[in-house]
Design a protein around this motif. Structure first.
Motif, short mmCIF file in Angstrom:
data_model
loop_
_atom_site.label_atom_id
_atom_site.label_comp_id
_atom_site.label_asym_id
_atom_site.label_seq_id
_atom_site.Cartn_x
_atom_site.Cartn_y
_atom_site.Cartn_z
N ASN A 175 6.10 -5.64 -7.71
CA ASN A 175 5.28 -6.21 -6.26
C ASN A 175 4.01 -5.34 -6.15
N ASP A 177 1.07 -5.88 -4.48
CA ASP A 177 0.45 -5.56 -3.37
C ASP A 177 1.25 -4.55 -2.36
N HIS A 178 2.56 -4.93 -2.41
CA HIS A 178 3.47 -3.99 -1.49
C HIS A 178 3.40 -2.59 -2.14
N ALA A 179 3.26 -2.39 -3.53
CA ALA A 179 3.30 -1.08 -3.96
C ALA A 179 2.04 -0.38 -3.53
N ARG A 180 0.64 -1.41 -3.51
CA ARG A 180 -0.43 -0.66 -3.01
C ARG A 180 -0.33 -0.21 -1.41
N LEU A 181 0.47 -1.15 -0.73
CA LEU A 181 0.56 -0.74 0.82
C LEU A 181 1.48 0.43 1.10
#
Lengths: 289, 238
Positions: A175, A177-181
Protein backbone atom coordinates in the motif's frame (compact mmCIF):
# COMPACT_ATOMS: atom_id res chain seq x y z
CA UNK A 1 19.34 -44.46 -11.06
CA UNK A 2 22.37 -42.72 -12.60
CA UNK A 3 20.14 -40.76 -14.96
CA UNK A 4 17.78 -39.82 -12.15
CA UNK A 5 20.65 -38.61 -9.95
CA UNK A 6 22.17 -36.63 -12.82
CA UNK A 7 18.86 -34.95 -13.62
CA UNK A 8 18.16 -34.24 -9.96
CA UNK A 9 21.56 -32.72 -9.23
CA UNK A 10 21.73 -30.76 -12.45
CA UNK A 11 18.18 -29.52 -11.90
CA UNK A 12 18.85 -28.44 -8.33
CA UNK A 13 22.04 -26.59 -9.32
CA UNK A 14 20.25 -24.80 -12.15
CA UNK A 15 17.35 -24.10 -9.81
CA UNK A 16 19.73 -22.59 -7.25
CA UNK A 17 21.21 -20.19 -9.80
CA UNK A 18 17.80 -19.27 -11.18
CA UNK A 19 16.52 -18.82 -7.62
CA UNK A 20 19.25 -16.26 -6.88
CA UNK A 21 18.41 -14.39 -10.08
CA UNK A 22 14.66 -14.60 -9.75
CA UNK A 23 14.54 -13.53 -6.08
CA UNK A 24 16.05 -10.17 -6.94
CA UNK A 25 13.82 -9.80 -9.99
CA UNK A 26 10.76 -10.74 -7.97
CA UNK A 27 11.60 -8.24 -5.24
CA UNK A 28 12.02 -5.46 -7.78
CA UNK A 29 8.79 -6.39 -9.51
CA UNK A 30 6.70 -6.50 -6.35
CA UNK A 31 8.15 -3.28 -4.91
CA UNK A 32 8.87 -1.09 -7.92
CA UNK A 33 6.47 -2.70 -10.39
CA UNK A 34 9.19 -3.08 -13.02
CA UNK A 35 10.94 -5.99 -14.66
CA UNK A 36 14.65 -5.33 -14.56
CA UNK A 37 15.92 -6.25 -18.00
CA UNK A 38 19.40 -5.30 -16.84
CA UNK A 39 19.51 -8.16 -14.37
CA UNK A 40 21.46 -10.43 -16.74
CA UNK A 41 24.20 -7.93 -17.39
CA UNK A 42 24.53 -7.31 -13.64
CA UNK A 43 25.22 -11.04 -13.30
CA UNK A 44 27.90 -10.76 -15.98
CA UNK A 45 29.40 -7.70 -14.33
CA UNK A 46 29.68 -9.56 -11.02
CA UNK A 47 31.46 -12.41 -12.78
CA UNK A 48 33.93 -10.11 -14.56
CA UNK A 49 34.78 -8.21 -11.39
CA UNK A 50 35.34 -11.50 -9.56
CA UNK A 51 37.63 -12.63 -12.40
CA UNK A 52 39.60 -9.38 -12.15
CA UNK A 53 40.03 -9.79 -8.40
CA UNK A 54 41.20 -13.40 -8.71
CA UNK A 55 43.34 -13.18 -11.83
CA UNK A 56 44.65 -9.61 -11.76
CA UNK A 57 44.91 -9.06 -8.01
CA UNK A 58 45.56 -12.70 -7.19
CA UNK A 59 42.98 -12.81 -4.43
CA UNK A 60 41.38 -16.03 -3.22
CA UNK A 61 38.11 -16.70 -4.99
CA UNK A 62 35.96 -16.36 -1.85
CA UNK A 63 37.41 -12.91 -1.14
CA UNK A 64 37.09 -11.99 -4.81
CA UNK A 65 33.43 -13.02 -4.70
CA UNK A 66 32.79 -10.87 -1.63
CA UNK A 67 34.53 -7.89 -3.26
CA UNK A 68 32.58 -8.39 -6.50
CA UNK A 69 29.35 -8.46 -4.52
CA UNK A 70 30.37 -5.25 -2.71
CA UNK A 71 31.21 -3.57 -6.04
CA UNK A 72 27.84 -4.62 -7.42
CA UNK A 73 26.12 -3.25 -4.31
CA UNK A 74 27.66 0.13 -5.18
CA UNK A 75 26.62 -0.38 -8.81
CA UNK A 76 23.11 -1.03 -7.44
CA UNK A 77 23.02 2.39 -5.78
CA UNK A 78 24.11 4.06 -9.03
CA UNK A 79 21.65 1.91 -11.00
CA UNK A 80 18.75 3.08 -8.82
CA UNK A 81 19.78 6.72 -8.92
CA UNK A 82 20.44 6.76 -12.69
CA UNK A 83 17.87 4.35 -14.09
CA UNK A 84 15.00 4.05 -11.63
CA UNK A 85 14.63 7.33 -9.75
CA UNK A 86 14.46 9.70 -12.74
CA UNK A 87 11.66 7.71 -14.37
CA UNK A 88 9.62 5.77 -11.83
CA UNK A 89 7.21 8.56 -10.77
CA UNK A 90 6.62 9.84 -14.29
CA UNK A 91 3.64 8.90 -16.37
CA UNK A 92 4.25 5.34 -17.66
CA UNK A 93 7.22 5.29 -15.28
CA UNK A 94 7.46 1.50 -15.05
CA UNK A 95 7.71 1.26 -18.83
CA UNK A 96 10.38 3.98 -18.93
CA UNK A 97 12.45 2.16 -16.30
CA UNK A 98 12.17 -1.10 -18.21
CA UNK A 99 13.32 0.57 -21.43
CA UNK A 100 16.18 2.24 -19.56
CA UNK A 101 17.32 -1.11 -18.10
CA UNK A 102 17.13 -2.66 -21.56
CA UNK A 103 19.28 0.16 -22.96
CA UNK A 104 21.83 -0.15 -20.20
CA UNK A 105 22.12 -3.88 -20.88
CA UNK A 106 23.38 -3.24 -24.42
CA UNK A 107 25.61 -0.46 -23.14
CA UNK A 108 27.24 -2.44 -20.33
CA UNK A 109 27.69 -5.52 -22.51
CA UNK A 110 29.68 -3.39 -24.96
CA UNK A 111 31.68 -1.84 -22.12
CA UNK A 112 32.51 -5.31 -20.77
CA UNK A 113 33.69 -6.35 -24.23
CA UNK A 114 35.85 -3.23 -24.50
CA UNK A 115 37.36 -3.46 -21.02
CA UNK A 116 37.87 -7.18 -20.63
CA UNK A 117 38.26 -8.21 -24.29
CA UNK A 118 36.77 -11.10 -26.22
CA UNK A 119 38.82 -13.93 -24.65
CA UNK A 120 36.93 -16.74 -22.96
CA UNK A 121 37.60 -16.69 -19.23
CA UNK A 122 36.52 -18.51 -16.12
CA UNK A 123 36.56 -17.70 -12.43
CA UNK A 124 38.25 -20.45 -10.40
CA UNK A 125 36.00 -22.78 -8.43
CA UNK A 126 35.30 -21.93 -4.79
CA UNK A 127 36.61 -25.33 -3.80
CA UNK A 128 38.25 -28.21 -5.60
CA UNK A 129 36.16 -30.66 -3.56
CA UNK A 130 33.53 -32.62 -5.44
CA UNK A 131 30.87 -35.12 -4.45
CA UNK A 132 29.75 -38.19 -6.38
CA UNK A 133 26.22 -39.43 -6.02
CA UNK A 134 25.04 -42.49 -7.94
CA UNK A 135 27.55 -41.75 -10.68
CA UNK A 136 26.79 -38.03 -10.92
CA UNK A 137 29.57 -35.67 -9.84
CA UNK A 138 28.88 -32.31 -8.22
CA UNK A 139 31.71 -29.77 -8.56
CA UNK A 140 32.78 -27.24 -5.94
CA UNK A 141 30.80 -24.33 -7.35
CA UNK A 142 27.75 -26.50 -7.83
CA UNK A 143 27.96 -27.51 -4.19
CA UNK A 144 28.29 -23.88 -3.13
CA UNK A 145 25.29 -22.97 -5.30
CA UNK A 146 23.20 -25.77 -3.78
CA UNK A 147 23.90 -24.51 -0.26
CA UNK A 148 24.10 -20.76 -0.88
CA UNK A 149 20.83 -20.26 -2.77
CA UNK A 150 18.47 -21.45 -0.01
CA UNK A 151 20.66 -19.83 2.66
CA UNK A 152 20.77 -16.42 0.94
CA UNK A 153 17.10 -16.45 -0.07
CA UNK A 154 16.22 -17.63 3.46
CA UNK A 155 18.28 -14.76 4.92
CA UNK A 156 16.49 -12.33 2.63
CA UNK A 157 13.17 -13.77 3.78
CA UNK A 158 14.13 -13.15 7.42
CA UNK A 159 15.28 -9.60 6.65
CA UNK A 160 11.95 -8.86 4.94
CA UNK A 161 10.03 -10.50 7.75
CA UNK A 162 11.75 -9.06 10.79
CA UNK A 163 13.92 -5.99 10.13
CA UNK A 164 12.59 -2.42 9.97
CA UNK A 165 13.75 -2.03 6.36
CA UNK A 166 12.10 -5.36 5.48
CA UNK A 167 8.81 -4.24 6.99
CA UNK A 168 9.13 -0.97 5.05
CA UNK A 169 9.68 -2.91 1.80
CA UNK A 170 6.58 -5.02 2.43
CA UNK A 171 4.50 -2.01 3.43
CA UNK A 172 5.45 -0.10 0.29
CA UNK A 173 4.74 -3.16 -1.82
CA UNK A 174 1.26 -3.57 -0.30
CA UNK A 175 0.00 0.00 0.00
CA UNK A 176 2.19 2.78 -1.35
CA UNK A 177 0.14 5.76 -0.15
CA UNK A 178 -0.40 4.45 3.36
CA UNK A 179 3.28 3.51 3.56
CA UNK A 180 4.22 7.10 2.72
CA UNK A 181 1.77 8.33 5.35
CA UNK A 182 3.68 6.38 8.00
CA UNK A 183 6.91 8.02 6.96
CA UNK A 184 8.40 5.45 4.62
CA UNK A 185 10.64 7.02 1.97
CA UNK A 186 10.10 5.11 -1.28
CA UNK A 187 13.46 6.25 -2.67
CA UNK A 188 15.37 4.69 0.26
CA UNK A 189 13.41 1.45 -0.05
CA UNK A 190 14.03 1.35 -3.80
CA UNK A 191 17.79 1.70 -3.26
CA UNK A 192 17.71 -1.17 -0.78
CA UNK A 193 15.71 -3.38 -3.16
CA UNK A 194 17.92 -2.67 -6.18
CA UNK A 195 21.09 -3.25 -4.16
CA UNK A 196 19.78 -6.61 -2.90
CA UNK A 197 18.86 -7.60 -6.47
CA UNK A 198 22.33 -6.61 -7.72
CA UNK A 199 24.07 -8.49 -4.91
CA UNK A 200 22.14 -11.70 -5.59
CA UNK A 201 22.74 -11.40 -9.34
CA UNK A 202 26.46 -10.78 -8.79
CA UNK A 203 26.80 -13.85 -6.59
CA UNK A 204 24.97 -15.95 -9.17
CA UNK A 205 27.40 -14.56 -11.76
CA UNK A 206 30.47 -15.57 -9.75
CA UNK A 207 29.08 -19.09 -9.33
CA UNK A 208 28.13 -19.38 -13.00
CA UNK A 209 31.53 -18.12 -14.13
CA UNK A 210 33.11 -21.06 -12.34
CA UNK A 211 30.83 -23.51 -14.13
CA UNK A 212 30.90 -22.09 -17.68
CA UNK A 213 32.96 -19.61 -19.70
CA UNK A 214 32.24 -15.94 -19.22
CA UNK A 215 30.88 -13.73 -21.98
CA UNK A 216 29.24 -10.30 -21.79
CA UNK A 217 25.93 -11.98 -22.62
CA UNK A 218 26.30 -14.80 -20.10
CA UNK A 219 23.40 -13.39 -18.10
CA UNK A 220 20.89 -13.46 -20.96
CA UNK A 221 19.87 -17.10 -20.60
CA UNK A 222 19.60 -17.07 -16.79
CA UNK A 223 17.53 -13.87 -17.09
CA UNK A 224 15.12 -15.52 -19.51
CA UNK A 225 14.87 -18.53 -17.20
CA UNK A 226 14.28 -16.23 -14.24
CA UNK A 227 11.29 -14.75 -16.09
CA UNK A 228 9.97 -18.29 -16.54
CA UNK A 229 10.54 -18.87 -12.82
CA UNK A 230 8.41 -15.84 -11.99
CA UNK A 231 5.67 -17.17 -14.27
CA UNK A 232 5.76 -20.48 -12.41
CA UNK A 233 6.37 -19.28 -8.87
CA UNK A 234 4.58 -15.95 -9.02
CA UNK A 235 5.98 -12.82 -7.42
CA UNK A 236 3.89 -12.96 -4.26
CA UNK A 237 6.50 -14.67 -2.10
CA UNK A 238 10.16 -15.58 -2.01
CA UNK A 239 9.18 -19.15 -1.11
CA UNK A 240 7.11 -19.38 -4.27
CA UNK A 241 9.94 -17.90 -6.31
CA UNK A 242 12.50 -20.36 -4.96
CA UNK A 243 10.13 -23.31 -5.45
CA UNK A 244 9.49 -22.10 -9.01
CA UNK A 245 13.25 -21.89 -9.59
CA UNK A 246 13.81 -25.50 -8.53
CA UNK A 247 10.85 -26.61 -10.64
CA UNK A 248 12.27 -24.89 -13.73
CA UNK A 249 15.76 -26.22 -13.02
CA UNK A 250 14.46 -29.77 -12.78
CA UNK A 251 12.24 -29.35 -15.83
CA UNK A 252 15.16 -28.01 -17.84
CA UNK A 253 17.48 -30.79 -16.69
CA UNK A 254 14.89 -33.48 -17.47
CA UNK A 255 13.94 -32.09 -20.90
CA UNK A 256 17.61 -31.64 -21.81
CA UNK A 257 18.33 -35.23 -20.81
CA UNK A 258 15.37 -36.76 -22.60
CA UNK A 259 14.88 -34.45 -25.60
CA UNK A 260 18.26 -32.74 -26.06
CA UNK A 261 19.56 -29.18 -25.68
CA UNK A 262 17.61 -27.82 -28.65
CA UNK A 263 14.22 -28.98 -27.42
CA UNK A 264 14.63 -28.05 -23.78
CA UNK A 265 14.02 -24.28 -24.15
CA UNK A 266 11.13 -24.95 -26.56
CA UNK A 267 9.36 -27.11 -23.98
CA UNK A 268 10.23 -24.75 -21.15
CA UNK A 269 8.79 -21.66 -22.81
CA UNK A 270 5.80 -23.61 -24.02
CA UNK A 271 5.16 -24.58 -20.40
CA UNK A 272 5.51 -20.92 -19.41
CA UNK A 273 2.88 -19.84 -21.94
CA UNK A 274 0.50 -22.52 -20.69
CA UNK A 275 1.04 -21.44 -17.08
CA UNK A 276 0.50 -17.78 -17.99
CA UNK A 277 -2.74 -18.70 -19.73
CA UNK A 278 -4.09 -20.91 -16.97
CA UNK A 279 -2.61 -19.40 -13.79
CA UNK A 280 -1.34 -15.88 -14.47
CA UNK A 281 -0.66 -15.43 -10.74
CA UNK A 282 1.82 -18.36 -10.83
CA UNK A 283 1.54 -22.07 -10.17
CA UNK A 284 2.68 -21.73 -6.61
CA UNK A 285 0.61 -19.38 -4.53
CA UNK A 286 1.68 -18.65 -1.03
CA UNK A 287 2.45 -15.59 0.97
CA UNK A 288 5.33 -15.78 3.34
CA UNK A 289 7.21 -12.52 2.98
CA UNK B 1 -3.56 33.79 17.97
CA UNK B 2 -1.86 31.65 15.26
CA UNK B 3 -3.90 28.64 14.27
CA UNK B 4 -2.27 25.27 14.87
CA UNK B 5 -3.07 24.20 11.32
CA UNK B 6 -4.33 26.49 8.59
CA UNK B 7 -5.22 26.05 4.96
CA UNK B 8 -5.14 29.25 2.93
CA UNK B 9 -6.59 29.68 -0.55
CA UNK B 10 -5.72 26.14 -1.54
CA UNK B 11 -6.09 25.09 -5.16
CA UNK B 12 -5.28 21.58 -6.36
CA UNK B 13 -6.21 19.19 -9.11
CA UNK B 14 -5.20 16.26 -11.23
CA UNK B 15 -3.92 17.17 -14.67
CA UNK B 16 -6.31 19.73 -16.12
CA UNK B 17 -9.09 18.83 -13.73
CA UNK B 18 -9.39 21.30 -10.88
CA UNK B 19 -10.58 19.74 -7.60
CA UNK B 20 -9.90 22.32 -4.90
CA UNK B 21 -10.83 25.92 -5.71
CA UNK B 22 -9.55 28.15 -2.96
CA UNK B 23 -10.16 26.28 0.31
CA UNK B 24 -9.66 28.19 3.56
CA UNK B 25 -9.90 26.62 6.98
CA UNK B 26 -8.11 26.59 10.30
CA UNK B 27 -7.73 24.36 13.32
CA UNK B 28 -6.81 25.74 16.73
CA UNK B 29 -4.98 23.93 19.51
CA UNK B 30 -7.30 21.77 21.59
CA UNK B 31 -9.93 21.86 18.90
CA UNK B 32 -11.63 19.23 16.77
CA UNK B 33 -13.06 20.12 13.39
CA UNK B 34 -15.19 18.10 11.03
CA UNK B 35 -15.19 18.08 7.24
CA UNK B 36 -18.51 17.28 5.64
CA UNK B 37 -19.78 17.23 2.11
CA UNK B 38 -20.67 14.94 -0.73
CA UNK B 39 -18.17 12.37 -1.98
CA UNK B 40 -15.94 13.40 -4.86
CA UNK B 41 -15.97 17.10 -3.97
CA UNK B 42 -12.40 17.43 -2.72
CA UNK B 43 -12.23 16.31 0.91
CA UNK B 44 -9.74 13.50 0.29
CA UNK B 45 -7.66 15.68 -2.07
CA UNK B 46 -7.52 18.31 0.68
CA UNK B 47 -6.23 15.71 3.16
CA UNK B 48 -3.70 14.42 0.64
CA UNK B 49 -2.38 17.97 0.24
CA UNK B 50 -2.10 18.44 4.01
CA UNK B 51 -0.15 15.21 4.46
CA UNK B 52 2.19 15.95 1.53
CA UNK B 53 0.92 13.19 -0.76
CA UNK B 54 -0.37 15.68 -3.31
CA UNK B 55 1.09 19.01 -4.37
CA UNK B 56 -1.39 21.90 -4.55
CA UNK B 57 -1.19 24.34 -7.44
CA UNK B 58 -1.72 27.44 -5.31
CA UNK B 59 -2.29 28.50 -1.71
CA UNK B 60 -0.57 27.42 1.47
CA UNK B 61 -0.87 24.96 4.34
CA UNK B 62 0.74 26.08 7.58
CA UNK B 63 1.39 24.18 10.78
CA UNK B 64 2.22 26.36 13.77
CA UNK B 65 3.01 29.19 11.39
CA UNK B 66 5.43 27.27 9.13
CA UNK B 67 4.46 26.14 5.65
CA UNK B 68 4.09 22.41 5.12
CA UNK B 69 4.15 22.71 1.34
CA UNK B 70 7.80 22.03 0.66
CA UNK B 71 7.76 19.00 2.96
CA UNK B 72 7.61 15.29 2.14
CA UNK B 73 4.92 13.13 3.77
CA UNK B 74 7.60 11.85 6.15
CA UNK B 75 8.58 15.37 7.20
CA UNK B 76 4.92 16.35 7.69
CA UNK B 77 4.45 13.25 9.85
CA UNK B 78 7.55 14.06 11.90
CA UNK B 79 6.03 17.44 12.74
CA UNK B 80 3.10 15.59 14.26
CA UNK B 81 0.50 15.92 11.52
CA UNK B 82 -0.67 12.35 11.10
CA UNK B 83 -3.29 11.23 8.61
CA UNK B 84 -5.20 8.00 9.11
CA UNK B 85 -6.50 6.85 5.72
CA UNK B 86 -9.67 4.86 5.34
CA UNK B 87 -8.65 1.43 6.58
CA UNK B 88 -10.18 -0.96 4.10
CA UNK B 89 -6.87 -1.64 2.29
CA UNK B 90 -4.21 -1.27 4.96
CA UNK B 91 -1.28 -3.68 4.63
CA UNK B 92 -3.18 -6.89 4.04
CA UNK B 93 -0.28 -9.33 4.24
CA UNK B 94 1.31 -7.88 7.36
CA UNK B 95 0.39 -8.89 10.90
CA UNK B 96 -1.34 -6.47 13.24
CA UNK B 97 1.85 -6.35 15.33
CA UNK B 98 3.99 -5.47 12.29
CA UNK B 99 1.52 -2.78 11.22
CA UNK B 100 1.67 -1.17 14.66
CA UNK B 101 5.46 -1.50 14.63
CA UNK B 102 5.44 0.37 11.34
CA UNK B 103 3.49 3.20 12.94
CA UNK B 104 5.86 3.20 15.92
CA UNK B 105 8.89 3.40 13.63
CA UNK B 106 7.52 6.69 12.35
CA UNK B 107 7.61 8.15 15.86
CA UNK B 108 10.90 9.99 16.48
CA UNK B 109 10.45 9.53 20.24
CA UNK B 110 11.50 5.91 20.78
CA UNK B 111 10.68 5.96 24.49
CA UNK B 112 7.05 6.79 23.67
CA UNK B 113 6.48 3.67 21.59
CA UNK B 114 5.71 1.25 24.43
CA UNK B 115 3.28 3.57 26.26
CA UNK B 116 1.61 4.37 22.94
CA UNK B 117 1.21 0.67 22.19
CA UNK B 118 -0.41 0.19 25.61
CA UNK B 119 -2.67 3.14 24.85
CA UNK B 120 -3.68 1.66 21.47
CA UNK B 121 -4.41 -1.72 23.05
CA UNK B 122 -6.36 0.05 25.82
CA UNK B 123 -8.46 1.85 23.23
CA UNK B 124 -8.86 -1.17 20.95
CA UNK B 125 -8.43 -4.40 23.00
CA UNK B 126 -9.32 -6.45 19.92
CA UNK B 127 -6.03 -5.44 18.30
CA UNK B 128 -4.08 -7.02 21.14
CA UNK B 129 -6.04 -10.25 20.74
CA UNK B 130 -5.35 -10.22 17.01
CA UNK B 131 -1.68 -9.21 17.18
CA UNK B 132 -0.45 -12.21 15.20
CA UNK B 133 -3.26 -12.07 12.65
CA UNK B 134 -2.77 -10.71 9.12
CA UNK B 135 -4.40 -7.32 8.62
CA UNK B 136 -6.14 -8.59 5.49
CA UNK B 137 -8.07 -11.15 7.55
CA UNK B 138 -9.53 -8.59 9.99
CA UNK B 139 -13.13 -7.41 9.83
CA UNK B 140 -13.87 -3.94 8.45
CA UNK B 141 -14.17 -2.42 11.91
CA UNK B 142 -10.98 -4.05 13.14
CA UNK B 143 -9.11 -2.79 10.10
CA UNK B 144 -10.27 0.71 10.84
CA UNK B 145 -9.17 0.33 14.47
CA UNK B 146 -5.78 -0.85 13.23
CA UNK B 147 -5.51 2.07 10.84
CA UNK B 148 -6.18 4.48 13.73
CA UNK B 149 -3.77 2.48 15.91
CA UNK B 150 -1.00 2.88 13.33
CA UNK B 151 -1.64 6.63 13.27
CA UNK B 152 -1.57 6.85 17.07
CA UNK B 153 1.72 4.96 17.24
CA UNK B 154 3.28 7.74 15.16
CA UNK B 155 2.69 10.15 18.07
CA UNK B 156 0.33 12.67 16.48
CA UNK B 157 -0.17 16.25 17.56
CA UNK B 158 -2.91 16.63 14.97
CA UNK B 159 -4.72 13.45 13.99
CA UNK B 160 -6.65 13.47 10.72
CA UNK B 161 -9.20 10.69 10.36
CA UNK B 162 -10.46 10.02 6.85
CA UNK B 163 -13.81 8.22 6.69
CA UNK B 164 -13.24 6.03 9.76
CA UNK B 165 -16.77 4.59 9.74
CA UNK B 166 -17.25 4.12 6.01
CA UNK B 167 -19.10 0.89 5.26
CA UNK B 168 -19.26 -0.28 8.87
CA UNK B 169 -22.23 -1.91 10.59
CA UNK B 170 -24.08 0.35 13.10
CA UNK B 171 -22.78 -1.54 16.15
CA UNK B 172 -19.15 -1.26 15.03
CA UNK B 173 -19.76 2.38 14.09
CA UNK B 174 -20.85 3.13 17.66
CA UNK B 175 -17.76 1.39 19.01
CA UNK B 176 -15.50 3.51 16.79
CA UNK B 177 -17.44 6.68 17.56
CA UNK B 178 -16.81 6.06 21.28
CA UNK B 179 -13.12 5.57 20.60
CA UNK B 180 -12.96 8.79 18.56
CA UNK B 181 -14.64 10.73 21.38
CA UNK B 182 -12.09 9.28 23.82
CA UNK B 183 -9.30 10.31 21.47
CA UNK B 184 -10.50 13.89 21.46
CA UNK B 185 -9.47 14.35 25.06
CA UNK B 186 -6.02 12.89 24.52
CA UNK B 187 -4.95 14.72 21.36
CA UNK B 188 -3.89 18.31 20.84
CA UNK B 189 -6.18 18.59 17.82
CA UNK B 190 -8.34 16.41 15.60
CA UNK B 191 -9.73 16.59 12.07
CA UNK B 192 -12.57 14.22 11.31
CA UNK B 193 -13.86 13.52 7.81
CA UNK B 194 -16.81 11.19 7.64
CA UNK B 195 -20.04 10.64 5.79
CA UNK B 196 -21.88 10.17 9.09
CA UNK B 197 -22.94 13.75 9.78
CA UNK B 198 -24.26 12.92 13.23
CA UNK B 199 -20.92 11.40 14.29
CA UNK B 200 -18.95 14.35 12.93
CA UNK B 201 -21.14 16.95 14.62
CA UNK B 202 -21.10 15.14 17.95
CA UNK B 203 -17.33 14.56 17.96
CA UNK B 204 -16.15 18.02 16.82
CA UNK B 205 -16.33 21.69 17.86
CA UNK B 206 -16.70 23.21 14.42
CA UNK B 207 -17.45 21.95 10.96
CA UNK B 208 -16.74 22.87 7.36
CA UNK B 209 -18.86 21.73 4.43
CA UNK B 210 -16.77 21.21 1.30
CA UNK B 211 -18.63 21.19 -1.97
CA UNK B 212 -17.19 21.49 -5.50
CA UNK B 213 -13.75 22.15 -4.04
CA UNK B 214 -14.84 25.09 -1.90
CA UNK B 215 -15.97 25.66 1.66
CA UNK B 216 -19.67 26.46 1.28
CA UNK B 217 -20.60 26.48 4.94
CA UNK B 218 -18.87 26.57 8.28
CA UNK B 219 -20.05 26.87 11.82
CA UNK B 220 -20.44 25.52 15.31
CA UNK B 221 -21.03 21.76 15.32
CA UNK B 222 -23.84 21.81 17.87
CA UNK B 223 -25.72 24.48 15.96
CA UNK B 224 -24.86 22.82 12.68
CA UNK B 225 -27.05 19.85 13.38
CA UNK B 226 -30.07 22.04 12.72
CA UNK B 227 -28.80 23.51 9.49
CA UNK B 228 -31.23 22.94 6.65
CA UNK B 229 -28.46 23.53 4.15
CA UNK B 230 -26.42 20.68 5.58
CA UNK B 231 -29.37 18.38 5.78
CA UNK B 232 -29.99 18.97 2.11
CA UNK B 233 -26.42 17.93 1.29
CA UNK B 234 -27.03 14.52 2.72
CA UNK B 235 -30.51 14.17 1.34
CA UNK B 236 -29.20 14.84 -2.15
CA UNK B 237 -31.02 18.13 -2.68
CA UNK B 238 -27.91 20.17 -3.36
Amino acid sequence: MDAFAAILLSGLVLGSLYGLMASGLSLMWSTLGVFNFGHGVLLALGAYFAWTFTEQLDLPVALAAVLAVVVLAVVGVVYEIALVRPFIRRENGAMLVMVATLAVTALVQSVIQLLWGPQLRRVPQFTSASVSLSGATVSGNQLVALVAAPVLVGALFLVLKRSPIGIAVRALEQNRDHARLVGIRPAAVYVFVVVIACVLAAFAGVLLAGIQFMTPTMGDDPLLRAFVVLAFGGTASLGGTLAGAYLIGLLEAATTYFFGLSWSPVLLFLAMIVVLLLRPEGLIRQRTA
Amino acid sequence: MTAMLSVEGLHAGYGRSSVLRGIDLHLDEGEAIGLLGPNGHGKTTLLRCVSGLHRPTAGDIRFQGASLLPLSPRAVLRRGVVQVPQGSRLFPRMTVADCLRLGGAANPDRSARRPLLDEVFGLFPKLQQRSAQLAGTLSGGERQMLSIGIGLMAGPRVLILDEPTLGLAPKVKHELADAIRQLRGRLEALVLVDGDMDLVLRATDRFYVVESGQVVQTGDSVAGADSARMMSLFLGDV
